[in-house]
Motif scaffolding. Structure first.
Motif: not given
Lengths: 259, 320
Positions: A227-240
């Motif tokens: 019921g809570k909003p979605g958030r961006l957790i993490e973003m980075g190089e796909t490999n990593q």
């Protein structure tokens, strides 16, 4: 042609309901960025804010800043129609116009902006777009047959040709392969590799292998709780992201341990 | 139609249930057959009753325009002028109503705020509930006199178009007035059919158009109208069926004369339905039989139009 997307502090709403909370990210030009995350975490909703398709749903709106190079996508004087011709979109289900021929489908968007396109220019654009979508050889003898007669994978490539014929700088893909068989999926993935030479590509996918295969960078979305909003957790190089994620949540999701 | 006769340990269905089933199946089948019987009965009635006058007719029934049927011997009558007037009035009504109906339907589905849309949809449906005699009164008492100056202007400026050649009627009781009233009467059905089909346009098609930079109108042109075409055509044909058979309003508005004329602004022309309604009380000799023959023609035209509509709608839904 490809442009950079800069998102800062974006909140996405359906009426009173906050669906996605406070997303900031940079999407690099001439690269593929994948959005992953469980169903309902808001990654498709967020994707649709990048070309202002989100607000087509009654009551839906977004707050925050999205820059397409130096165009403020949510600026007060910006016409969403203009944004959408700069930022093309391919949908989960292939949706060629059923009453139109293959040829007319490809040219439909381009005709909107250039009504008096000459016959030969139109022919060239159709061939170029279909070649760009790896579909030309399969359909060149039946350009004037209905697009709905093609297979699912061909229809999806037709939709990609239709989107690129408008000459956008960004292509958004919302689970473009989720209704396709593995062979057709491979064809689309090959195509994505070629397209990133010219476009900024953002793809939402549920298929982790696909994200790993096609993308340069990956963004992981998750719900803060039920019921809570979605958030961006993490973003980075796909490999990593797939080998050494920084956050525990990301690691759990990628290795199949949810929650 | 239940055949559950496999031997089982469970108790068999109770007898009362089976009787209920049988009664219901019988009622449903009977109702289905009844409609065929009624249709065949009407057709047979028309043919049998029309036959005496048709066999005695000294004129060509299909090509003659005269109507000398109220005699005991050698009647001479033809349905040509009436059939022409019927088709002309209905066709003009359709041309006037269809674009307006499509516009209303598009506004309701894609432009109007939700609350206004539901009110508007309700109002349009209400148009269908007004009795045709009221439309007739409105046409003759309100519309016709106000159209006289309009008709004058039309003949003056557009008189070179054969449809609008003068001199314009001074009473306003012309085929165009009748067509306008018919157009209002068939507006609801065309609007309702168009609205329903526009609502069913898949979201995927609409979003596909918007996502490549279509404005709302361009989205409608690319995704909505092609998808909705068969529904609009079907609605228009149903409206045409109603316009063809409409009697009261036309009978009240037109000042009839049996001619074949494309002049929309002059008195003249008559429709089959209105002709029957006006002539029947005074019919003598072969008159009644001749009117029934005209009714047979109307029956055939309406049947053909409705079957055409069904065919177009069915073909359209198969494509989509």
């Amino acid at each position: 042609m490809a442009k950079r997307i800069d998102v800062s502090g974006l909140h996405v709403y359906y009426g009173d309901f906050l669906a996605v909370e406070d997303v900031s990210m940079t999407i690099e030009p001439r690269s593929v960025t994948a959005f992953i995350g469980s169903s309902g975490c808001g990654k498709s909703t967020f994707l649709r804010t990048l070309n202002r398709m989100h607000e087509v749903t009654p009551g839906a709106y977004a707050r925050g800043k999205v820059l397409l190079d130096d165009l403020d996508v949510y600026g007060p004087d910006v016409d969403p129609v203009l944004v959408r011709s700069e930022v093309g979109m391919v949908f989960q289900r292939a949706n060629p116009f059923p009453t139109m021929s293959i040829y007319d489908n490809v040219i439909a968007g381009a005709r909107l902006n250039n009504k008096r396109m000459s016959r030969s220019r139109a022919d060239d654009l159709v061939e170029e777009s279909l070649r760009g979508a790896n579909l030309w050889e399969e359909v060149k003898d039946r350009l004037h047959k209905p697009g709905s007669g093609l297979s699912g994978g061909q229809q999806q490539r037709l939709c990609i040709a239709r989107a690129t014929a408008v000459r956008p700088s960004v292509l958004l893909m919302d689970e473009p392969c989720s209704a396709l068989d593995p062979i057709s999926t491979l064809a689309i993935e090959d195509l994505i590799h070629q397209l990133k030479e010219d476009y900024t590509i953002v793809i939402v996918t549920h298929n982790m292998q696909q994200a790993a295969r096609v993308s340069d960078r990956t963004a992981f979305f998750n719900l803060a709780g039920p019921g809570k909003p979605g958030r961006l957790i993490e973003m980075g190089e796909t490999n990593q992201m797939f080998t050494r994620p920084e956050k525990k949540e990301t690691e759990n999701y990628i290795t199949g341990r949810f929650g | 139609m239940t055949t559950t006769d496999a031997p089982q340990a469970a108790p068999p269905p109770t007898a009362s249930r089976r009787i209920g089933d049988a009664v219901f199946a019988g009622l449903a089948r009977g109702s289905g057959l009844l409609i065929l019987v009624i249709l065949a009965g009407v057709a047979a009635f028309l043919v049998i009753q029309a036959w005496p006058s048709l066999s005695a007719n000294t004129a060509n029934f299909l090509t003659s325009t005269e109507w000398e049927a109220n005699v005991r011997e050698a009647p001479a009558f033809g349905v040509a002028a009436l059939a022409f007037g019927t088709l002309l009035a209905a066709a003009v009504a359709l041309l006037l109503a269809t674009p307006v109906a499509v516009g209303i339907a598009l506004f309701i589905v894609y432009y109007a705020p939700r609350r206004l849309a539901s009110v508007l949809g309700y109002l349009v449906d209400l148009l269908a509930a007004i009795p045709s005699v009221v439309y007739g009164l409105w046409g003759i008492g309100f519309l016709a006199p106000r159209l006289v100056p309009v008709f004058g202007g039309l003949t003056e400026h557009l008189g070179w178009i054969p449809l609008f050649s003068g001199p314009a009627s001074t009473s306003g009781r012309t085929i165009l007035t009748a067509s306008i009233v018919l157009a209002v009467m068939i507006l609801p059905i065309i609007t309702a059919m168009s609205r329903d089909v526009f609502k069913q346009v898949p979201q995927g098609h609409r979003e596909a158009a918007l996502a490549m930079g279509a404005t709302r109108w361009e989205m409608i042109r690319l995704a909505v109208l092609p998808f909705g075409r068969s529904g609009v055509v079907g609605g228009a044909m149903l409206g045409l069926g109603r316009a063809l058979g409409e009697t009261m309003a036309v009978a009240m508005i037109l000042s009839p004369s049996l001619v074949i004329s494309f002049d929309l602004l002059q008195s003249g022309n008559q429709t089959i339905a209105a002709h029957i309604a006006l002539q029947y009380p005074e019919a003598t000799g072969y008159g009644v039989s001749a009117l029934i023959a005209a009714g047979l023609v109307l029956f055939a035209i309406t049947l053909a139009v409705n079957m055409g509509a069904r065919y177009i709608v069915a073909r359209g839904s198969k494509e989509a």
